[in-house]
Design an enzyme around this catalytic site. Structure first.
Site, short mmCIF file in Angstrom:
data_model
loop_
_atom_site.label_atom_id
_atom_site.label_comp_id
_atom_site.label_asym_id
_atom_site.label_seq_id
_atom_site.Cartn_x
_atom_site.Cartn_y
_atom_site.Cartn_z
N SER A 234 0.79 -1.24 0.00
CA SER A 234 0.00 0.00 0.00
C SER A 234 0.82 1.28 0.00
O SER A 234 0.57 2.20 0.77
CB SER A 234 -0.96 0.04 1.19
OG SER A 234 -1.91 -0.95 1.06
N SER A 235 1.77 1.35 -0.91
CA SER A 235 2.52 2.60 -1.04
C SER A 235 1.60 3.73 -1.51
O SER A 235 1.81 4.88 -1.13
CB SER A 235 3.68 2.42 -2.02
OG SER A 235 3.22 1.90 -3.24
N ASP B 12 -6.66 0.17 3.59
CA ASP B 12 -5.27 0.62 3.47
C ASP B 12 -5.10 2.04 4.01
O ASP B 12 -4.15 2.33 4.74
CB ASP B 12 -4.82 0.56 2.01
CG ASP B 12 -5.03 -0.81 1.39
OD1 ASP B 12 -5.23 -1.77 2.15
OD2 ASP B 12 -5.02 -0.90 0.15
C1 GLA Z 1 -6.62 -3.89 -1.55
C2 GLA Z 1 -7.63 -2.76 -1.31
C3 GLA Z 1 -8.22 -2.86 0.09
C4 GLA Z 1 -8.73 -4.26 0.39
C5 GLA Z 1 -7.69 -5.32 0.02
C6 GLA Z 1 -8.22 -6.72 0.15
O1 GLA Z 1 -5.50 -3.71 -0.73
O2 GLA Z 1 -7.01 -1.52 -1.48
O3 GLA Z 1 -9.24 -1.90 0.25
O4 GLA Z 1 -9.96 -4.50 -0.27
O5 GLA Z 1 -7.21 -5.15 -1.30
O6 GLA Z 1 -8.49 -7.02 1.46
#
Ligand code: GLA
Length: 371
Positions: free
Chosen positions: A117-118, A163
């Protein structure tokens, strides 16, 4: 701080504020956030630092220490944004009239493509800095929601809230137990070292192209299943057997995953509260099998990483994040760390996969001002 030096060199003055926001891994609760369910992420030690000074003329000047040419991108209008700059410009766009332009320098150390999640870290760092310099008084959850909206409406990725919430709200040494419907959250202590354990991130270094399209498809399948069941979201399914009897094919499988995954999150939180950290491994394993077989978002590389980690002595392992590549996490007794890494590396070599990268994850602090 090098981002401050870069800011001064590019824009000729010191930044008014500097914020840092982290990436995340998700301990459990995958593909539950957009079903109004539960998640349990924690922030990783890597993140994005944003040095910022507001402007009044609507211009956005953006410098990334990670971009090859080292030159700021200058955008006269929001429509000029491309690639990674959309995450930043999206946040500015969502603030509308409250914010004109800004000079921003960005420095990031989230391993790229690892699914940590950068992009959420970038959004939340910029949103937090703007909130600060403009005195907007937004709470961390409001900043997370704004960042999610930027990603949904400006970038066009239909992600849930996990995230951005993790990046904005997590506390050091804790996981974040979040109810994605009420948005109520609680920090749950996660002291792995005290139990002789370590959380190892196994970055497959593979990211499959079709991930975005498959994500949107899963989301649509869940929404369609909820409609057929007459509930607002899959979160509301209480009689699983009854629900499954009314569904077919993929929608049936997706529903089974989401409903059982929500229960696994609650069970895992219960174990953590009881101090039974070693026992969470079984839930991690069950989550992975469900994501592999029912939600169908794993990949051969992720499956091999999980299997080989278990073979090497991990107490539990699962893919983490959206899937189709990215990273797995493994709960490993400290004395087995080397074994687990060797086991995964050997399994990858045997199959001719690109060598994986191993990163130790300790729960870090969410967004905070650093200067
Ligand atoms: C991605 C999305 C999140 C979540 C995950 C799965 O990271 O950005 O919102 O849905 O996938 O859990």
């Amino acid at each position: 701080m090098r981002v401050v030096e870069a800011f001064r060199a590019a824009f000729g003055a010191s930044p008014q504020t500097v914020w840092r926001a982290p990436g995340r891994v998700n301990l459990i609760g995958e593909h539950t956030d957009y079903n109004d369910g539960f998640v349990l992420p924690f922030a990783v030690p890597w993140g994005v630092t944003a040095a910022l000074t507001p402007r009044t003329d609507g211009v956005i000047r953006l410098l990334s220490l990670q971009s090859a040419d080292g030159e700021p991108v200058v955008m006269e209008a929001r429509e000029d944004s491309r690639g990674w700059t959309r995450y930043v410009v999206g946040v500015l766009a969502m603030l509308g009239d409250r914010v004109a332009g800004a000079d921003i320098a960005i420095d990031g150390d989230v391993p790229q493509g690892a699914g940590l999640s950068s992009s959420a870290a970038l959004e939340v760092a910029v949103a937090s800095a703007l909130n600060d310099v403009h005195g907007l008084g937004m709470t961390p959850m409001e900043l997370a929601l704004l960042s999610q909206k930027a990603e949904n409406d400006f970038v066009g990725m239909p992600c849930g809230i996990m995230d951005q919430a993790a990046s904005a709200l997590c506390e050091e040494g804790h996981a974040l137990f979040l109810d994605c419907r009420s948005l109520g959250s609680r920090s749950i202590p996660l002291d792995l070292a005290a139990h002789g354990l370590s959380m190892l991130i196994i970055d497959t270094q593979v990211h499959h192209e079709h991930a975005g399209g498959e994500y949107a498809k899963r989301r649509a399948e869940c929404e369609s299943a909820a409609r057929k069941l007459g509930v607002p979201a899959l979160r509301d399914v209480t009689d699983l057997a009854g629900a499954l009897a009314r569904l077919q094919g993929d929608e049936r499988k997706r529903t089974e995953h989401v409903v059982t995954e929500n229960h696994r999150v609650e069970a895992l939180v219960g174990l953590l509260r009881a101090g039974a950290v070693t026992e969470i491994g079984a839930l991690l394993n069950a989550s992975h099998l469900s994501l592999r077989d029912l939600y169908e978002v794993s990949s051969p590389e992720l499956d091999v990483a999980v299997e080989a980690a278990l073979k090497g002595g991990a107490r539990g392992a699962r893919m983490t994040g959206g899937g189709f590549g990215g990273s797995a996490i493994a709960l490993v007794p400290v004395e087995r760390l080397e074994n687990v890494q060797e086991s995964v590396s050997a399994a990858y070599a045997e199959r001719g996969y690109h060598a994986p990268r191993f990163l130790p994850a300790t729960p870090a602090q969410g967004a905070h001002r650093i200067a």
